[in-house]
Write a protein that holds these residues in place. Structure first.
Motif, PDB file in Angstrom:
ATOM      1  N   GLY A 180      -4.526  11.650   8.862  1.00 53.19           N
ATOM      2  CA  GLY A 180      -3.222  11.027   9.071  1.00 53.19           C
ATOM      3  C   GLY A 180      -2.630  10.547   7.762  1.00 53.19           C
ATOM      4  O   GLY A 180      -3.218  10.702   6.693  1.00 53.19           O
ATOM      5  N   ARG A 181      -1.446   9.944   7.866  1.00 53.78           N
ATOM      6  CA  ARG A 181      -0.720   9.443   6.694  1.00 53.78           C
ATOM      7  C   ARG A 181      -0.841   7.934   6.601  1.00 53.78           C
ATOM      8  O   ARG A 181      -0.554   7.215   7.561  1.00 53.78           O
ATOM      9  N   ALA A 182      -1.273   7.440   5.456  1.00 52.11           N
ATOM     10  CA  ALA A 182      -1.329   5.990   5.224  1.00 52.11           C
ATOM     11  C   ALA A 182       0.095   5.482   5.013  1.00 52.11           C
ATOM     12  O   ALA A 182       0.842   6.047   4.220  1.00 52.11           O
ATOM     13  N   PHE A 183       0.465   4.404   5.729  1.00 50.24           N
ATOM     14  CA  PHE A 183       1.853   3.963   5.649  1.00 50.24           C
ATOM     15  C   PHE A 183       2.027   2.492   5.298  1.00 50.24           C
ATOM     16  O   PHE A 183       3.135   2.061   4.977  1.00 50.24           O
ATOM     17  N   VAL A 184       0.957   1.699   5.329  1.00 52.79           N
ATOM     18  CA  VAL A 184       1.102   0.279   4.978  1.00 52.79           C
ATOM     19  C   VAL A 184      -0.238  -0.276   4.511  1.00 52.79           C
ATOM     20  O   VAL A 184      -1.296   0.114   5.019  1.00 52.79           O
ATOM     21  N   ILE A 185      -0.197  -1.152   3.506  1.00 54.08           N
ATOM     22  CA  ILE A 185      -1.377  -1.921   3.110  1.00 54.08           C
ATOM     23  C   ILE A 185      -1.383  -3.208   3.938  1.00 54.08           C
ATOM     24  O   ILE A 185      -0.409  -3.947   3.939  1.00 54.08           O
ATOM     25  N   THR A 186      -2.481  -3.452   4.627  1.00 52.31           N
ATOM     26  CA  THR A 186      -2.563  -4.636   5.494  1.00 52.31           C
ATOM     27  C   THR A 186      -3.428  -5.747   4.926  1.00 52.31           C
ATOM     28  O   THR A 186      -3.323  -6.891   5.361  1.00 52.31           O
ATOM     29  N   TRP A 187      -4.301  -5.403   3.967  1.00 51.42           N
ATOM     30  CA  TRP A 187      -5.211  -6.406   3.413  1.00 51.42           C
ATOM     31  C   TRP A 187      -5.567  -6.031   1.993  1.00 51.42           C
ATOM     32  O   TRP A 187      -5.711  -4.836   1.703  1.00 51.42           O
ATOM     33  N   PRO A 188      -5.669  -7.018   1.087  1.00 53.52           N
ATOM     34  CA  PRO A 188      -5.464  -8.455   1.299  1.00 53.52           C
ATOM     35  C   PRO A 188      -3.988  -8.795   1.526  1.00 53.52           C
ATOM     36  O   PRO A 188      -3.106  -7.977   1.224  1.00 53.52           O
ATOM     37  N   VAL A 189      -3.742  -9.984   2.046  1.00 48.89           N
ATOM     38  CA  VAL A 189      -2.383 -10.376   2.403  1.00 48.89           C
ATOM     39  C   VAL A 189      -1.445 -10.301   1.201  1.00 48.89           C
ATOM     40  O   VAL A 189      -0.287  -9.910   1.324  1.00 48.89           O
ATOM     41  N   ARG A 191      -1.358  -8.212  -1.002  1.00 47.35           N
ATOM     42  CA  ARG A 191      -1.043  -6.815  -1.329  1.00 47.35           C
ATOM     43  C   ARG A 191      -0.213  -6.146  -0.232  1.00 47.35           C
ATOM     44  O   ARG A 191       0.060  -4.951  -0.313  1.00 47.35           O
ATOM     45  N   TRP A 192       0.180  -6.887   0.789  1.00 42.91           N
ATOM     46  CA  TRP A 192       0.882  -6.275   1.916  1.00 42.91           C
ATOM     47  C   TRP A 192       2.153  -5.577   1.437  1.00 42.91           C
ATOM     48  O   TRP A 192       2.983  -6.169   0.745  1.00 42.91           O
ATOM     49  N   CYS A 193       2.301  -4.294   1.813  1.00 44.01           N
ATOM     50  CA  CYS A 193       3.525  -3.561   1.499  1.00 44.01           C
ATOM     51  C   CYS A 193       3.508  -2.226   2.233  1.00 44.01           C
ATOM     52  O   CYS A 193       2.455  -1.747   2.669  1.00 44.01           O
ATOM     53  N   VAL A 194       4.682  -1.652   2.376  1.00 41.74           N
ATOM     54  CA  VAL A 194       4.813  -0.310   2.939  1.00 41.74           C
ATOM     55  C   VAL A 194       4.600   0.694   1.817  1.00 41.74           C
ATOM     56  O   VAL A 194       5.126   0.528   0.708  1.00 41.74           O
ATOM     57  N   LEU A 195       3.803   1.718   2.075  1.00 42.43           N
ATOM     58  CA  LEU A 195       3.522   2.721   1.052  1.00 42.43           C
ATOM     59  C   LEU A 195       4.673   3.713   0.944  1.00 42.43           C
ATOM     60  O   LEU A 195       5.065   4.335   1.942  1.00 42.43           O
ATOM     61  N   GLY A 196       5.212   3.861  -0.240  1.00 43.82           N
ATOM     62  CA  GLY A 196       6.303   4.798  -0.469  1.00 43.82           C
ATOM     63  C   GLY A 196       5.790   6.147  -0.948  1.00 43.82           C
ATOM     64  O   GLY A 196       4.623   6.303  -1.302  1.00 43.82           O
ATOM     65  N   ARG A 197       6.690   7.119  -0.980  1.00 47.90           N
ATOM     66  CA  ARG A 197       6.326   8.463  -1.427  1.00 47.90           C
ATOM     67  C   ARG A 197       7.240   8.977  -2.526  1.00 47.90           C
ATOM     68  O   ARG A 197       7.200  10.164  -2.865  1.00 47.90           O
ATOM     69  N   ALA A 198       8.082   8.081  -3.115  1.00 51.59           N
ATOM     70  CA  ALA A 198       9.071   8.520  -4.111  1.00 51.59           C
ATOM     71  C   ALA A 198       9.914   9.646  -3.510  1.00 51.59           C
ATOM     72  O   ALA A 198      10.058  10.731  -4.079  1.00 51.59           O
ATOM     73  N   GLY A 199      10.466   9.357  -2.339  1.00 52.42           N
ATOM     74  CA  GLY A 199      11.164  10.375  -1.555  1.00 52.42           C
ATOM     75  C   GLY A 199      12.295  11.074  -2.277  1.00 52.42           C
ATOM     76  O   GLY A 199      12.497  12.284  -2.101  1.00 52.42           O
ATOM     77  N   GLU A 200      13.056  10.351  -3.103  1.00 49.62           N
ATOM     78  CA  GLU A 200      14.173  10.985  -3.808  1.00 49.62           C
ATOM     79  C   GLU A 200      13.681  12.102  -4.723  1.00 49.62           C
ATOM     80  O   GLU A 200      14.353  13.126  -4.880  1.00 49.62           O
ATOM     81  N   GLU A 201      12.524  11.880  -5.335  1.00 47.90           N
ATOM     82  CA  GLU A 201      11.964  12.902  -6.216  1.00 47.90           C
ATOM     83  C   GLU A 201      11.441  14.093  -5.422  1.00 47.90           C
ATOM     84  O   GLU A 201      11.754  15.252  -5.723  1.00 47.90           O
ATOM     85  N   TRP A 202      10.651  13.801  -4.396  1.00 44.43           N
ATOM     86  CA  TRP A 202      10.022  14.899  -3.664  1.00 44.43           C
ATOM     87  C   TRP A 202      10.978  15.666  -2.770  1.00 44.43           C
ATOM     88  O   TRP A 202      10.809  16.872  -2.562  1.00 44.43           O
ATOM     89  N   ASP A 203      11.990  14.992  -2.251  1.00 51.63           N
ATOM     90  CA  ASP A 203      12.944  15.689  -1.391  1.00 51.63           C
ATOM     91  C   ASP A 203      13.818  16.669  -2.166  1.00 51.63           C
ATOM     92  O   ASP A 203      14.483  17.522  -1.574  1.00 51.63           O
ATOM     93  N   ALA A 204      13.830  16.526  -3.495  1.00 49.92           N
ATOM     94  CA  ALA A 204      14.619  17.440  -4.330  1.00 49.92           C
ATOM     95  C   ALA A 204      13.878  18.740  -4.628  1.00 49.92           C
ATOM     96  O   ALA A 204      14.480  19.687  -5.171  1.00 49.92           O
ATOM     97  N   VAL A 205      12.593  18.796  -4.273  1.00 48.99           N
ATOM     98  CA  VAL A 205      11.810  20.008  -4.525  1.00 48.99           C
ATOM     99  C   VAL A 205      12.264  21.118  -3.582  1.00 48.99           C
ATOM    100  O   VAL A 205      12.332  20.911  -2.369  1.00 48.99           O
ATOM    101  N   PRO A 206      12.591  22.293  -4.109  1.00 46.63           N
ATOM    102  CA  PRO A 206      13.025  23.384  -3.229  1.00 46.63           C
ATOM    103  C   PRO A 206      11.860  23.975  -2.446  1.00 46.63           C
ATOM    104  O   PRO A 206      10.703  23.845  -2.850  1.00 46.63           O
ATOM    105  N   ASP A 207      12.174  24.599  -1.331  1.00 45.86           N
ATOM    106  CA  ASP A 207      11.150  25.285  -0.565  1.00 45.86           C
ATOM    107  C   ASP A 207      10.639  26.494  -1.341  1.00 45.86           C
ATOM    108  O   ASP A 207      11.365  27.069  -2.160  1.00 45.86           O
TER     109      ASP A 207
END
Length: 209
Positions: A180-189, A191-207
């Motif tokens: 599966g895909r890791a989407f959030v850090i839950t511990w330690p408190v 460090r809590w955050c949503v994991l990003g993927r640098a979407g603007e960079e990766w979405d620009a990659v052509p098929d």
């Protein structure tokens, strides 16, 4: 004068009280069942065992993993994924699962490095803000490579590029091994955050062509 209801005279709770207790019991049972189903089939907790994903993930961090990926929700470049050891990635006693970032999808061509030290996917250079490079170097990987990802497989790399045994050493990973895909850090408190993927960079990659 009208008589009081029998329930009031006897001191026993009325029908509304019993309905409340019944509804509360149903809510508790449904909540427990939903929690069980979510934990069993939708979300899984995973503890980070090594420094290969620093600075994004530190040793001992705990993350939640969306197990709908990739069977229901498709994989995307830049996703941080947990996958089962395809064989030979881990030493005995190190467990069965690994966590890395998806760099190439089936059919992609992944190459490194350009004049700015970046890797490219399908000819498109990607700026990766999360990568840890070697001191004094701008290259996101020490070695040059040019790989076409086979069908049904993905190319993965750790964010700590100079301290990560990944597809550069072990080859591609079957998509069927992705947990599966890791989407959030839950511990330690702290460090809590949503994991990003640098979407603007990766979405620009052509098929791939």
């Amino acid at each position: 004068m009208s008589e009081q209801p029998a329930d009031s005279r006897s001191g026993r709770p009325g029908r509304s009280g019993w309905r409340f207790l019944r509804d509360l019991a149903i809510i508790v049972v449904v909540a427990l069942l939903a929690s069980f189903l979510v934990k069993t089939y939708l979300v899984r907790a995973f503890s980070i065992p090594s420094g290969s994903m620093e600075r994004t993930l530190l040793v001992g961090d705990r993350v939640l993993v969306n197990e709908l990926v990739p069977d229901v929700v498709p994989l995307r470049r830049g996703d941080v994924v947990v996958f089962r050891d395809p064989g030979g990635w881990l030493l005995p006693g190190q467990g069965d699962d690994l966590i890395k970032r998806v760099i190439g999808l089936p059919g992609d061509t992944v190459s490194c490095c350009d004049a700015q030290g970046r890797l490219s996917v399908n000819g498109h250079a990607v700026d990766e803000p999360y990568v840890v490079t070697a001191q004094g170097s701008e290259r996101v990987a020490a070695e040059d490579f040019d790989v076409r990802v086979p069908a049904g497989r993905i190319w993965v790399m750790g964010d700590n590029r100079y301290d990560s045994a990944d597809s550069r050493a072990h080859g591609t990973v079957p998509t069927s091994d992705v947990v599966g895909r890791a989407f959030v850090i839950t511990w330690p408190v702290t460090r809590w955050c949503v994991l990003g993927r640098a979407g603007e960079e990766w979405d620009a990659v052509p098929d791939p062509r």
